[in-house]
Write a protein that holds these residues in place. Sequence first.
Motif, PDB file in Angstrom:
ATOM      1  N   ALA A   1       5.344  -2.360 -10.776  1.00 33.57           N
ATOM      2  CA  ALA A   1       4.616  -2.668 -12.224  1.00 33.57           C
ATOM      3  C   ALA A   1       3.782  -4.058 -11.859  1.00 33.57           C
ATOM      4  O   ALA A   1       2.945  -4.298 -12.862  1.00 33.57           O
ATOM      5  N   LEU A   2       3.864  -4.633 -10.814  1.00 29.82           N
ATOM      6  CA  LEU A   2       2.870  -5.869 -10.566  1.00 29.82           C
ATOM      7  C   LEU A   2       1.752  -5.841  -9.555  1.00 29.82           C
ATOM      8  O   LEU A   2       0.962  -6.535  -9.673  1.00 29.82           O
ATOM      9  N   ASN A   3       1.904  -5.043  -8.870  1.00 29.86           N
ATOM     10  CA  ASN A   3       0.994  -4.857  -7.534  1.00 29.86           C
ATOM     11  C   ASN A   3       1.153  -3.359  -7.139  1.00 29.86           C
ATOM     12  O   ASN A   3       2.054  -2.728  -6.762  1.00 29.86           O
TER      13      ASN A   3
ATOM     14  N   PRO B   1       2.255  -6.851  -1.140  1.00 24.51           N
ATOM     15  CA  PRO B   1       2.373  -7.332   0.448  1.00 24.51           C
ATOM     16  C   PRO B   1       3.748  -6.934   1.117  1.00 24.51           C
ATOM     17  O   PRO B   1       4.664  -7.252   0.335  1.00 24.51           O
TER      18      PRO B   1
ATOM     19  N   GLU C   1       6.414  -9.571   1.064  1.00 26.12           N
ATOM     20  CA  GLU C   1       7.337  -9.725  -0.070  1.00 26.12           C
ATOM     21  C   GLU C   1       8.067  -8.584  -0.560  1.00 26.12           C
ATOM     22  O   GLU C   1       9.290  -8.829  -1.130  1.00 26.12           O
TER      23      GLU C   1
ATOM     24  N   PRO D   1       8.213  -7.982 -16.056  1.00 26.35           N
ATOM     25  CA  PRO D   1       6.786  -7.878 -15.553  1.00 26.35           C
ATOM     26  C   PRO D   1       5.612  -8.316 -16.197  1.00 26.35           C
ATOM     27  O   PRO D   1       4.708  -8.989 -15.459  1.00 26.35           O
TER      28      PRO D   1
ATOM     29  N   ILE E   1       5.733 -12.053 -16.123  1.00 29.44           N
ATOM     30  CA  ILE E   1       5.359 -12.584 -14.684  1.00 29.44           C
ATOM     31  C   ILE E   1       4.107 -12.551 -14.569  1.00 29.44           C
ATOM     32  O   ILE E   1       3.251 -13.358 -13.766  1.00 29.44           O
ATOM     33  N   LYS E   2       3.244 -11.577 -15.031  1.00 32.61           N
ATOM     34  CA  LYS E   2       1.808 -11.354 -14.692  1.00 32.61           C
ATOM     35  C   LYS E   2       1.049 -12.526 -15.578  1.00 32.61           C
ATOM     36  O   LYS E   2       0.223 -13.117 -15.335  1.00 32.61           O
TER      37      LYS E   2
ATOM     38  N   THR F   1       9.460 -13.058  -5.179  1.00 32.41           N
ATOM     39  CA  THR F   1       8.672 -11.989  -4.627  1.00 32.41           C
ATOM     40  C   THR F   1       7.915 -11.276  -5.657  1.00 32.41           C
ATOM     41  O   THR F   1       6.720 -11.115  -5.368  1.00 32.41           O
ATOM     42  N   LEU F   2       8.451 -11.141  -7.068  1.00 36.47           N
ATOM     43  CA  LEU F   2       7.687 -10.521  -7.862  1.00 36.47           C
ATOM     44  C   LEU F   2       6.536 -11.171  -8.183  1.00 36.47           C
ATOM     45  O   LEU F   2       5.472 -10.985  -8.404  1.00 36.47           O
TER      46      LEU F   2
ATOM     47  N   ALA G   1       4.869 -13.658  -6.458  1.00 41.72           N
ATOM     48  CA  ALA G   1       3.966 -13.757  -5.406  1.00 41.72           C
ATOM     49  C   ALA G   1       3.300 -12.408  -5.280  1.00 41.72           C
ATOM     50  O   ALA G   1       2.029 -12.305  -5.263  1.00 41.72           O
ATOM     51  N   MET G   2       3.745 -11.323  -5.620  1.00 37.84           N
ATOM     52  CA  MET G   2       3.055  -9.826  -5.615  1.00 37.84           C
ATOM     53  C   MET G   2       2.099 -10.047  -6.666  1.00 37.84           C
ATOM     54  O   MET G   2       1.011  -9.449  -6.600  1.00 37.84           O
ATOM     55  N   ALA G   3       2.303 -10.613  -7.910  1.00 36.45           N
ATOM     56  CA  ALA G   3       1.641 -10.419  -9.325  1.00 36.45           C
ATOM     57  C   ALA G   3       0.400 -11.527  -8.777  1.00 36.45           C
ATOM     58  O   ALA G   3      -0.693 -11.308  -9.299  1.00 36.45           O
TER      59      ALA G   3
ATOM     60  N   GLU H   1      -0.914 -11.963  -6.020  1.00 26.45           N
ATOM     61  CA  GLU H   1      -1.816 -11.316  -5.086  1.00 26.45           C
ATOM     62  C   GLU H   1      -2.665 -10.211  -5.512  1.00 26.45           C
ATOM     63  O   GLU H   1      -3.804 -10.200  -5.190  1.00 26.45           O
ATOM     64  N   ALA H   2      -2.187  -9.684  -6.783  1.00 26.70           N
ATOM     65  CA  ALA H   2      -2.839  -8.624  -7.317  1.00 26.70           C
ATOM     66  C   ALA H   2      -3.802  -9.249  -8.175  1.00 26.70           C
ATOM     67  O   ALA H   2      -4.729  -8.294  -8.564  1.00 26.70           O
TER      68      ALA H   2
ATOM     69  N   SER I   1      -0.682 -15.446  -1.748  1.00 27.13           N
ATOM     70  CA  SER I   1       0.557 -16.064  -2.431  1.00 27.13           C
ATOM     71  C   SER I   1       1.756 -15.666  -1.270  1.00 27.13           C
ATOM     72  O   SER I   1       1.529 -14.795  -0.671  1.00 27.13           O
TER      73      SER I   1
END
Lengths: 425, 425
Positions: free
Chosen positions: A56-58, A62, A65, B16, B19-20, B79-80, B82-84, B86-87, B92
């Motif tokens: 849902a986020l990416n 990575p 992660e 999510p 988080i975004k 981690t979520l 950091a993924m967001a 990076e997106a 991150s």
Amino acid sequence: MSLIVAKFGGTSVASPERIKNVAKRLVRIRQNGNQVVAVVSAMGKTTDELVGLAAALNDNPPSREMDRLLSTGEQVSMTLLAMAIEALGYKSMSFTGRQAGIMTDGTHNKARITKVDNERIEAALAAGVIPVIAGFQGIDANGDITTLGRGGSDTTAVAVAWGINADVCEIYSDVDGVYTTDPRVAPRARKLDEISYDDMLELASAGSGVLQSRAVEFARKWNVVIHSRSAFSEAEGTYIKEETDMEEAVITGIAHDTSEVKVTIRGVPDNTGVAAKVFSALATNAVSVDMIIQNISEDGITDISFTCPGADLPRATDTMERILPEIDAREFVVDEDIAKVSLVGTGMKSSPGVAARAFQTLGENQINILAISTSPIRLSVVVDAAQTTQAVRCLHTAFGLDSDSVFEETQLSAEEIAAKMKKGR
Amino acid sequence: MSLIVAKFGGTSVASPERIKNVAKRLVRIRQNGNQVVAVVSAMGKTTDELVGLAAALNDNPPSREMDRLLSTGEQVSMTLLAMAIEALGYKSMSFTGRQAGIMTDGTHNKARITKVDNERIEAALAAGVIPVIAGFQGIDANGDITTLGRGGSDTTAVAVAWGINADVCEIYSDVDGVYTTDPRVAPRARKLDEISYDDMLELASAGSGVLQSRAVEFARKWNVVIHSRSAFSEAEGTYIKEETDMEEAVITGIAHDTSEVKVTIRGVPDNTGVAAKVFSALATNAVSVDMIIQNISEDGITDISFTCPGADLPRATDTMERILPEIDAREFVVDEDIAKVSLVGTGMKSSPGVAARAFQTLGENQINILAISTSPIRLSVVVDAAQTTQAVRCLHTAFGLDSDSVFEETQLSAEEIAAKMKKGR
């Protein structure tokens, strides 16, 4: 007194009630005079839920992660199991992959174990503690968390069993061992008391889902005895080991796999190098080709078919669309409704005529063979998916594998099982 | 260019989508030319759910396992996030408490930070990475995971800000700063631009829930500037720091707290040592006594009242039942419907007459004072819970705290807020 590693999968720890049952089982192993180390997977569908959150986020999270995220699933189940054991009056401590000394390479999401250093586990055992280890995870040389790929908890269990020199690595699941074939498809399937590593590996790669191939490979390499058994009964399961004590059967088991698809390229000019061009393009595009069938050419024109996992189909289709003009072929067609049925047995090597008997049996049952492939200890045929059940059953009978008793669980056909598996992907 | 630590609580990372939004906010901070380090709590109700799982397995879960369990909540959210990030095209990396160098003592479940070694965070910043740190957790000298107690993520953020010598520690939440009083109770509450550590600590301990007291204590000790602000708007919030630039008001703010209860022991013989006996018994039983009121005795018989947190009431009742015969008292009664209203202000020290003005105001409004306690910078009165809103509002007006504008959010009375808080316990 034995030293036992006991691995419990996600279904066995899916709820607090089930975790309590696992704790009781571990305590019983101790009460029977053994030492025990537990290895656990994440609870139920946790891993899928975490993957969903990440998606849902990416679109392309990575991998470092992702591994850190997924590893939390086992960290939850390990602590809960340790708490449940303590509640029964036994000492317990949980250990992450890092703390259990599971060292891996840096290939995030499917790391390979490079070293096992179970010092803390051995110290805990010596102190009378029941150690609970998080499956599926390790750390790389940078101290970053890695995961071993789906089903990696089996591999963790085998690695720990080797590391502490355990007598046996018990792998508990919702099936009670390795069967001659899927008992849901052929109710006269027989549970095997023992099976060799080689036969188990062939069965696993041919579609039998009881154990992870990597865990079995690791066990073979380091000579760890695996005992695959039910989490819900005390009955003995199946021992997987180097040499079996039993008289060798020609065929050990029959696996079936409906997850593959068949792609046929029609009207290919039969020139030198055409096949090489096709299959190197597929390899470049990460399509795992399983079987290849090339028809006898007529007038310099031929058909080429291959099978590959259904998951690779989008990439296979891409490749075909790109390569077709280059090789001057007419068209390609995809058949998703196929099944691969495989006879496996180390005994096959010393017993000629297996293929003949198999083809005759299928012929008598009006089952058309779409493709054939063999290894020294395996014979696989591709048939129409609708005939999977029939194919498995008639071969099972023909090779003398039928049990006297009939498996009692509600019977599903191979087609229904395949539908369920596809849904769960 | 500033170096900013930005902490986001569980509500800000509950889904999510949220988080975004946090990721976008962090990227904006970077785009404005600053360096930023994020600290996150666990998503929404995760911690409560984990506590519930543990409770289902063990009435008294081992604290080491509990900490390992709870720490997974922040490992998921970090981690979520950091993924967001990076997106959004920014580098991150997430860091556990261990990796961020948060060293603590071994007091599981409420460990205290002993050392902060942010080497890896500084290296990540130098490499252009936005580091995301798991709040609430550290490791002890044995390498075992510890947690800092509820709300410990604020403390992590302040510790990291100190460790990397950040210009400011921004604490984002669903409120947009520190108010003179709860704006849901008194709609003319005014947002403070600045507040001193001391006033903030008194407000927090008197029931204002914006920031964790421990985080403010840590900030005061190490002189870290905190900026409490809204996760949902760009408006400036409130700076918490040593010296404020503003002209000092007599009263900085008014807090109220409906979570305490009052216990009155009736008919106590007024002998030497009776009070000592009562309060040492309460202390032994881990009851945190807040205020004590002893009436003037008549005929050698008196009443003793005290207030304590509602959570301590079962233990207080136990103690009373045991001690009553020993001290020869008649009975005890419990009053749960009380509220403590506190005036806080460092300016109080140099401005006599605060108490007189407060009592007069309450009297004019027919509000009966049930108990009084004071510190050099705080005056607390206990009133009937039904009069909380009225008490807060009239004092707020009397001490010149009213804003010209009216807070627009749906207004709840203090009683409704208290009911909601009690429900959420």
